[in-house]
Design an enzyme around this catalytic site. Structure first.
Site, mmCIF file in Angstrom:
data_model
loop_
_atom_site.group_PDB
_atom_site.id
_atom_site.type_symbol
_atom_site.label_atom_id
_atom_site.label_comp_id
_atom_site.label_asym_id
_atom_site.label_seq_id
_atom_site.Cartn_x
_atom_site.Cartn_y
_atom_site.Cartn_z
ATOM 1 N N PHE A 192 15.871 19.107 -1.226
ATOM 2 C CA PHE A 192 14.666 18.626 -1.739
ATOM 3 C C PHE A 192 14.423 17.347 -1.085
ATOM 4 O O PHE A 192 13.208 16.969 -0.383
ATOM 5 C CB PHE A 192 14.504 18.361 -3.193
ATOM 6 C CG PHE A 192 13.141 18.303 -3.786
ATOM 7 C CD1 PHE A 192 12.065 19.123 -3.810
ATOM 8 C CD2 PHE A 192 12.896 16.606 -4.092
ATOM 9 C CE1 PHE A 192 10.741 18.817 -4.323
ATOM 10 C CE2 PHE A 192 11.382 16.557 -4.483
ATOM 11 C CZ PHE A 192 10.617 17.596 -4.533
ATOM 12 N N ARG B 181 -10.801 6.338 9.839
ATOM 13 C CA ARG B 181 -9.935 5.557 8.950
ATOM 14 C C ARG B 181 -8.926 4.823 9.814
ATOM 15 O O ARG B 181 -8.809 5.126 11.051
ATOM 16 C CB ARG B 181 -9.091 6.750 8.330
ATOM 17 C CG ARG B 181 -9.970 7.617 7.352
ATOM 18 C CD ARG B 181 -8.900 8.786 6.595
ATOM 19 N NE ARG B 181 -8.334 9.679 7.478
ATOM 20 C CZ ARG B 181 -8.500 10.871 7.723
ATOM 21 N NH1 ARG B 181 -9.691 11.385 6.912
ATOM 22 N NH2 ARG B 181 -7.887 11.710 8.470
ATOM 23 N N ARG C 233 2.065 8.500 13.124
ATOM 24 C CA ARG C 233 1.886 9.581 13.901
ATOM 25 C C ARG C 233 0.340 10.004 14.004
ATOM 26 O O ARG C 233 -0.070 10.328 15.100
ATOM 27 C CB ARG C 233 2.628 10.658 13.281
ATOM 28 C CG ARG C 233 2.705 12.100 14.141
ATOM 29 C CD ARG C 233 2.811 13.319 12.927
ATOM 30 N NE ARG C 233 1.850 13.295 11.825
ATOM 31 C CZ ARG C 233 2.116 13.802 10.707
ATOM 32 N NH1 ARG C 233 3.245 14.713 10.576
ATOM 33 N NH2 ARG C 233 1.292 13.720 9.799
ATOM 34 N N TYR D 4 0.678 -1.369 0.040
ATOM 35 C CA TYR D 4 0.012 -0.040 0.060
ATOM 36 C C TYR D 4 0.717 1.163 -0.128
ATOM 37 O O TYR D 4 0.631 2.133 -0.887
ATOM 38 C CB TYR D 4 -0.821 0.146 1.380
ATOM 39 C CG TYR D 4 -1.432 1.283 1.531
ATOM 40 C CD1 TYR D 4 -2.236 2.048 0.990
ATOM 41 C CD2 TYR D 4 -0.988 2.056 2.814
ATOM 42 C CE1 TYR D 4 -2.715 3.104 1.073
ATOM 43 C CE2 TYR D 4 -1.430 3.281 2.886
ATOM 44 C CZ TYR D 4 -2.158 3.928 2.362
ATOM 45 O OH TYR D 4 -2.595 5.145 2.627
#
Length: 444
Positions: A314, A254, A244, A197
């Site tokens: 980045f 959820r 978290r 997933y």
């Protein structure tokens, strides 16, 4: 983003928190029913130069459709819009379009008003719409529906990209759409499914970004070819977000913690939030943190290969934010009682420091040591946790990773980091009043 399940990963989560840059690179979140997978826009790091700091000549040189794409970027992910301004050359535009395409895909996946019989083919065929100039979708009720309603503008700029960029974006869109369709009504039961997933919603973002980095020639071809390391970059961010956000997700109906993990400690996932189950809850939490930490050696290996300063910043900043967040979460009852966040000052310091490999290794070593000091002698995952922390320590102290990049560091990275930190502080203060869950671990 709510797509394939939904939480997001920065640069590697920025695009999706699910899509998290999911994220990654850094988008979407998760489904409304327990275990349903949804996507979020992996959201890479979140702040470098704000779009307002882009020179007017750069804006003037853009086509009308490209300016519109950047406007949509600002509307759908203010943090991601900021970070891509720091990327060099044509990579900046490629990542912008990559984000918007995945945001559009994720918006379809998130939209619960679209019946499954219509949504599945939309997800599976979405990559083909990139080459259909007139295709748009006006039936969405999601807040980011403008990226679907005006998809012709986005697809036009997609087709203006070089072939090497188009091939990457189209391929990742195809694979992610297929993954979203697969997990549309599927629960995350096993640890293996959790990895799968997270791969669909964040790992693929990491793979796509890495291929774009190499396609731009700012990074070596090896960066784009090694999909295993790139996948780990996305999974580390995605799993951190999921860990978290336990309480926030529970409150919103959820569930993303894999059943194989929580069923060892409770009859129902929601039971972990009850005070009488705190010991079991912490054991489950520590098990999942340990699982996420297994990606850190790959993170170090990946970052050590990067040569371009803008790409390094980045990618590196979300990763150090993630390990700081895991350290804050490990064995912490607050995960089940409220919101665990790293302090704003701490976040800004990390953003300033994480601009070279030596600093990143030092940060990782620091937070690994913090976790080590919290390991309980009675924790069921103790031996596994100690083992993975030992591996991380070995990697974070490795001179090979340091020397592989040290001589490529730009002499102006310090001033760039200070600018990033200043803008980050401004953004973090601006979002301080958001409700819990309104920002991901990068502070977006």
């Amino acid at each position: 983003m709510a797509g394939v399940g939904g939480k997001s990963a920065a640069p590697f989560s920025a695009i999706k928190r699910s899509l998290s840059l999911r994220s990654v690179l850094s988008g979407g979140r998760r489904g409304a029913q327990e275990g349903r997978l949804v996507t979020r826009s992996p959201q890479p790091l979140r702040t470098h130069r704000h779009p307002a700091y882009v020179c007017s000549s750069c804006q003037d040189s853009m086509s009308e459709t490209l300016r519109t794409c950047y406007a949509y970027l600002n509307q759908t992910s203010r943090s991601f819009a900021a970070v891509i301004q720091a990327l060099d050359g044509e990579l900046r535009h490629a990542v912008c379009i990559f984000y918007l395409v995945l945001r559009a895909l994720d918006t379809v996946e998130d939209d619960m008003s679209i019946p499954p019989e219509k949504k599945v083919p939309l997800l599976q065929d979405f990559h083909t719409f990139l080459y259909e100039p007139e295709w748009s979708f006006s039936e969405s009720r999601e807040k980011d529906r403008q990226v679907l309603e005006d998809f012709p503008t986005i697809s036009a700029e997609f087709r203006n990209l070089g072939r090497e960029y188009r091939e990457v974006i189209s391929d990742i869109c195809r694979r992610m759409g297929a993954g979203m369709a697969e997990f549309l009504e599927k629960k995350v039961s096993s640890m293996k499914e959790w990895d799968k997933y997270c791969h669909y919603v964040a790992g693929l973002v990491g793979v796509g970004l890495s291929r774009l980095f190499s396609a731009s020639q700012l990074e070596d071809p090896e960066v784009g070819r090694d999909s295993e390391l790139a996948n780990s970059m996305g999974l580390f961010l995605q799993k951190t977000n999921i860990i978290r956000d336990y309480l926030e997700d529970q409150r919103e109906g959820r569930a993303f913690w894999p059943k194989e993990a929580w069923s060892q400690f409770a009859s129902r996932l929601e039971d972990l939030a009850h005070p009488q189950h705190l010991t079991s809850a912490l054991s489950c939490l520590n098990l999942l943190v340990t699982d996420a930490l297994h990606h850190v050696p790959d993170v170090i290996a990946y970052l050590s290969r990067l040569r371009n300063q803008s790409v390094f910043n980045f990618c590196a900043i979300p990763q150090v934010m993630a390990i700081a967040t895991l350290s804050a979460c490990y064995n912490n009852p607050q995960v089940f009682q409220g919101v665990v966040k790293i302090r704003k000052g701490q976040a800004v310091t990390l953003m300033m420091q994480a601009t070279n490999m030596a600093a990143v290794q030092s940060i990782i070593a620091q937070y690994s040591q913090e976790i080590l000091q919290k390991v309980s002698g009675s924790d069921p995952s103790r031996e596994k946790t100690l083992h993975v922390l030992s591996l991380i320590r070995e990697k974070s102290l490795s001179p090979a990773a340091l020397s592989s990049r040290a001589h490529h560091i730009s002499p102006v990275y310090v001033s760039a980091a200070m600018l990033l930190a200043a803008l980050s502080w401004q953004y973090l203060n601006a979002t301080a009043g958001q409700p819990p869950g309104g920002a991901d671990m990068q502070g977006h």
